[in-house]
Design a protein around this motif. Structure first.
Motif, short mmCIF file in Angstrom:
data_model
loop_
_atom_site.label_atom_id
_atom_site.label_comp_id
_atom_site.label_asym_id
_atom_site.label_seq_id
_atom_site.Cartn_x
_atom_site.Cartn_y
_atom_site.Cartn_z
N MET A 1 0.85 -1.18 0.00
CA MET A 1 0.00 0.00 0.00
C MET A 1 0.89 1.23 0.00
SD MET A 1 -2.49 1.35 2.97
CE MET A 1 -2.71 3.10 3.04
N ASN A 2 0.48 2.24 -0.74
CA ASN A 2 1.17 3.53 -0.76
C ASN A 2 0.24 4.57 -0.14
OD1 ASN A 2 3.30 2.37 -2.22
ND2 ASN A 2 2.19 2.69 -4.12
N TYR A 3 0.78 5.33 0.81
CA TYR A 3 -0.01 6.34 1.51
C TYR A 3 0.68 7.69 1.35
CZ TYR A 3 -2.20 8.93 5.34
OH TYR A 3 -2.85 9.87 6.09
N LYS A 4 -0.03 8.67 0.77
CA LYS A 4 0.51 10.02 0.62
C LYS A 4 0.31 10.76 1.94
CE LYS A 4 0.34 14.11 -2.33
NZ LYS A 4 1.48 14.64 -1.68
N THR A 5 1.42 11.14 2.56
CA THR A 5 1.34 11.80 3.86
C THR A 5 0.86 13.24 3.71
OG1 THR A 5 3.66 12.47 3.73
CG2 THR A 5 3.19 10.39 4.84
N GLN A 6 0.39 13.80 4.83
CA GLN A 6 -0.08 15.18 4.86
C GLN A 6 0.51 15.88 6.07
OE1 GLN A 6 -4.35 15.07 4.89
NE2 GLN A 6 -4.45 13.86 3.02
N GLY A 7 1.11 17.05 5.85
CA GLY A 7 1.60 17.87 6.96
C GLY A 7 2.93 17.44 7.53
N THR A 8 3.70 16.62 6.80
CA THR A 8 5.00 16.17 7.29
C THR A 8 6.06 16.37 6.22
OG1 THR A 8 4.63 13.92 6.50
CG2 THR A 8 3.99 14.40 8.77
N CYS A 9 7.32 16.26 6.63
CA CYS A 9 8.44 16.35 5.69
C CYS A 9 8.47 15.14 4.76
CB CYS A 9 9.77 16.45 6.43
SG CYS A 9 9.89 17.92 7.47
N SER A 10 8.11 13.98 5.28
CA SER A 10 8.02 12.81 4.40
C SER A 10 6.83 13.00 3.47
CB SER A 10 7.88 11.51 5.20
OG SER A 10 6.66 11.49 5.90
N GLN A 11 6.93 12.45 2.26
CA GLN A 11 5.88 12.65 1.27
C GLN A 11 5.03 11.41 1.05
OE1 GLN A 11 8.95 13.35 -1.31
NE2 GLN A 11 9.31 15.43 -0.63
N MET A 12 5.58 10.23 1.37
CA MET A 12 4.89 8.99 1.07
C MET A 12 5.35 7.92 2.04
SD MET A 12 2.92 7.50 -1.43
CE MET A 12 3.16 8.54 -2.85
N ILE A 13 4.44 7.00 2.35
CA ILE A 13 4.78 5.82 3.14
C ILE A 13 4.35 4.61 2.32
CG2 ILE A 13 4.42 4.51 5.26
CD1 ILE A 13 3.56 7.17 6.60
N ASN A 14 5.30 3.73 2.05
CA ASN A 14 5.02 2.46 1.40
C ASN A 14 5.03 1.41 2.49
OD1 ASN A 14 5.13 3.74 -1.14
ND2 ASN A 14 7.33 3.51 -1.19
N GLY A 30 11.71 13.08 4.29
CA GLY A 30 11.76 13.20 5.74
C GLY A 30 13.15 12.94 6.31
N CYS A 31 13.23 12.74 7.60
CA CYS A 31 14.48 12.51 8.33
C CYS A 31 14.88 11.05 8.18
CB CYS A 31 14.32 12.87 9.80
SG CYS A 31 13.74 14.55 10.07
N HIS A 32 15.72 10.77 7.21
CA HIS A 32 16.01 9.41 6.77
C HIS A 32 16.41 8.47 7.91
CE1 HIS A 32 16.78 6.36 3.83
NE2 HIS A 32 18.01 6.21 4.25
N GLY A 33 17.35 8.86 8.73
CA GLY A 33 17.82 7.98 9.80
C GLY A 33 16.73 7.66 10.81
N ASN A 34 16.02 8.68 11.27
CA ASN A 34 14.94 8.46 12.24
C ASN A 34 13.83 7.60 11.66
OD1 ASN A 34 16.14 9.98 14.26
ND2 ASN A 34 15.18 11.88 13.56
N LEU A 35 13.49 7.83 10.41
CA LEU A 35 12.39 7.09 9.81
C LEU A 35 12.79 5.65 9.49
CD1 LEU A 35 10.86 9.92 7.62
CD2 LEU A 35 10.09 9.06 9.83
N GLN A 36 14.06 5.42 9.18
CA GLN A 36 14.54 4.05 9.04
C GLN A 36 14.42 3.32 10.38
OE1 GLN A 36 18.59 4.32 7.56
NE2 GLN A 36 17.94 3.37 5.66
N GLY A 37 14.76 4.02 11.45
CA GLY A 37 14.66 3.44 12.79
C GLY A 37 13.23 3.08 13.15
N ILE A 38 12.29 3.98 12.89
CA ILE A 38 10.88 3.70 13.17
C ILE A 38 10.43 2.50 12.35
CG2 ILE A 38 8.52 4.57 12.84
CD1 ILE A 38 9.66 7.37 13.51
N SER A 39 10.83 2.46 11.09
CA SER A 39 10.44 1.35 10.21
C SER A 39 10.91 0.02 10.77
CB SER A 39 11.01 1.56 8.81
OG SER A 39 10.47 2.73 8.23
N LYS A 40 12.15 -0.05 11.19
CA LYS A 40 12.70 -1.30 11.73
C LYS A 40 12.04 -1.68 13.05
CE LYS A 40 15.64 -2.22 8.53
NZ LYS A 40 15.33 -3.30 7.61
N LEU A 41 11.71 -0.70 13.87
CA LEU A 41 11.09 -0.98 15.16
C LEU A 41 9.69 -1.57 15.02
CD1 LEU A 41 12.23 2.13 17.23
CD2 LEU A 41 12.90 -0.26 17.61
N VAL A 42 8.94 -1.14 14.01
CA VAL A 42 7.56 -1.62 13.88
C VAL A 42 7.44 -2.89 13.05
CG1 VAL A 42 6.55 0.66 14.26
CG2 VAL A 42 6.96 -0.13 11.92
#
Length: 80
Positions: A1-14, A30-42
């Motif tokens: 699924m692809n989700y177009k974000t709203q109101g954030t620096c990131s533009q899309m979540i796959n 968005g903030c690449h390092g932080n978002l990679q971390g969140i991705s791995k955690l979930v």
């Protein structure tokens, strides 16, 4: 699924679910390092548990954040 974000620096979540579990998450922008971390955690977490933890998180004075947008994307993915 692809989700177009709203109101954030990131533009899309796959994201990909395997049943009710999160298989993979990729933020575009968005903030690449932080978002990679969140991705791995979930990864491997039940989507409902991730939603419970991430929903409502704000970024500074913004009414949302990348984690909050991920929670919204997960809600939509679970409904499909």
């Amino acid at each position: 699924m692809n989700y177009k974000t709203q109101g954030t620096c990131s533009q899309m979540i796959n994201l990909e679910l395997d049943g009710d579990k999160i298989k993979s998450v990729e933020f575009i922008g968005g903030c690449h390092g932080n978002l990679q971390g969140i991705s791995k955690l979930v990864e491997g977490m039940k989507a409902a548990d991730a939603i419970e933890r991430l929903e409502g998180i704000r970024c500074g004075f913004k009414p949302t954040s990348c984690p909050d947008q991920l929670a919204k994307a997960l809600r939509i993915a679970l409904e499909q």
